[in-house]
Design an enzyme around this catalytic site. Structure first.
Site, short mmCIF file in Angstrom:
data_model
loop_
_atom_site.label_atom_id
_atom_site.label_comp_id
_atom_site.label_asym_id
_atom_site.label_seq_id
_atom_site.Cartn_x
_atom_site.Cartn_y
_atom_site.Cartn_z
N CYS A 1 -2.52 -4.22 6.91
CA CYS A 1 -2.16 -4.49 8.30
C CYS A 1 -2.61 -3.35 9.20
O CYS A 1 -2.73 -2.20 8.79
CB CYS A 1 -0.66 -4.73 8.44
SG CYS A 1 0.38 -3.32 8.00
N GLU B 1 0.82 -1.20 0.00
CA GLU B 1 0.00 0.00 0.00
C GLU B 1 0.86 1.26 0.00
O GLU B 1 0.57 2.23 -0.72
CB GLU B 1 -0.92 0.00 1.23
CG GLU B 1 -1.90 -1.17 1.27
CD GLU B 1 -1.36 -2.40 1.99
OE1 GLU B 1 -2.18 -3.16 2.54
OE2 GLU B 1 -0.11 -2.59 2.00
N THR C 1 15.04 -42.20 -8.54
CA THR C 1 15.66 -40.88 -8.39
C THR C 1 17.17 -40.93 -8.61
O THR C 1 17.81 -39.88 -8.69
CB THR C 1 15.38 -40.32 -6.99
OG1 THR C 1 15.92 -41.21 -6.00
CG2 THR C 1 13.89 -40.17 -6.77
#
Length: 363
Positions: A74, A48, A161
């Protein structure tokens, strides 16, 4: 405009942790974009404030404007003043939010303060899921006091893997490896086991995509066997080793090598993984990215600590080799761990599968 705010919030990935990823767009009554921004590094301005600065820098008044914010502004004093106060003082007339903030210090209080100041607040529920997905780790840390755990595995089509001799470079292609680094960038910490450190000497950092912040490197090492000259301990970034016992001589060498050490034993003399997650949450880690061998992977899976699996599957058949997680053997099929596919996409020649346990509850 909210989609635009969410796009701005994505730019905070690899920057804003441990703060949430937030975007803000300020729009005039006639529909003109006056300013926009996203959350900066911890201690820096929030979305903001960045949007307000951008608007004022271009000579725009925001009085009577609408602020589209991807997460509730906030309402508390942290490292920065409350964002709801900044919007009130700037004279905006309307605030549209995609989701409330799960932080107990906010949790609706920001919206309440805006409304008390006479500002029209709209909660855009249609975008709430996207805002939460972008901040899934922050929601996890606030609501469960533990990070969102994502386990990354690169495997062949038959689930291997690595070869039996440990060779694994490279099962998947370059595009998948680069994509994997983008997921590393999302995380506040990257975790592996001492076995991987001893065998591969990995750097376990973000280097194939640009980032402004290196995640914390975490090693599970019950007996502090990590070599002090391991690449994972080198800058940039920092390293943290979790051990199961105090070993002063080894600890001193590792600290001199650049590592921090924490001791969290379980009753079996190994590292307590659940305690590790709690400790990482206290250290501000939102998303934990696990890249380990089949033994440590198996421990995370068996203890039910994995929230999400990030599978890269290569179109290869390897045959005998190492599996992705040591969780068996099972006596019955109904003992299997059920997953649901969250997304399946092609990345280069490989598949990327995002899957979650059916018992997992995303926020």
């Amino acid at each position: 405009m909210m989609l635009r705010a969410l796009g701005l919030a994505e730019q905070a990935i690899g920057l804003s942790d441990p703060n949430p990823r937030v975007g803000c767009v300020l729009v005039s009554p006639s529909g003109q974009i006056l300013g926009e921004g996203h959350t900066q590094q911890a201690g820096g301005p929030h979305a903001e404030v960045m949007a307000l600065r951008a608007a004022h820098g271009q000579g725009h008044s925001v009085r009577g404007a609408t602020a589209y914010v991807s997460l509730e502004p906030c309402s508390h004093h942290g490292r920065t003043p409350p964002c709801c106060d900044a919007l009130i003082e700037a004279g905006v007339a309307r605030v549209v939010v995609a989701s409330t903030d799960p932080n107990p210090l906010v949790a609706g209080q920001g919206i309440a303060r805006l409304r008390a100041a006479g500002i029209d607040v709209v909660e855009l529920n249609s975008c709430a899921a996207a805002a939460r997905a972008l901040n899934i780790g922050f929601f996890s840390r606030m609501l469960r006091a533990r990070p969102w755990v994502r386990m990354k595995v690169a495997a062949s089509l038959d689930g291997r893997t690595a070869l039996d001799n440990g060779q694994s470079q490279w099962i998947t292609g370059a595009a998948a490896r680069t994509d994997g680094h983008a997921w590393r960038k999302r995380a506040g910490a990257l975790l592996t086991g001492v076995g991987t450190v001893l065998e591969d000497d990995p750097r376990l950092d973000v280097r194939l995509v640009e980032t402004q912040r290196q995640p914390l490197r975490v090693i599970i090492d019950s007996r502090l066997e990590t070599p002090p000259l391991s690449r994972i301990l080198r800058a940039p970034g920092s390293a943290l080793i979790y051990a199961a016992q105090e070993l002063p001589d080894r600890a001193t060498s590792l600290r001199e090598g650049g590592a921090d050490i924490a001791v969290h034993p379980n009753p079996n003399g190994k590292v307590d993984l659940a305690a590790v997650l709690g400790d990482l949450a206290k250290r501000g880690i939102n998303e934990l990215h696990v890249e380990a061998g089949h033994k440590l992977n198996g421990s995370f899976v068996r203890e039910g600590l994995v929230d999400e699996f990030l599978f890269y599957v290569a179109p290869k058949l390897i045959g005998p080799g190492r599996g992705l997680a040591d969780i068996g053997p099972l006596a019955r099929l109904d003992e299997a761990i059920d997953l649901r596919f969250h997304s399946v996409e092609r990345v280069g020649d490989d598949l990327r599968i995002l899957a979650r346990p059916t018992v997992s509850q995303p926020f």
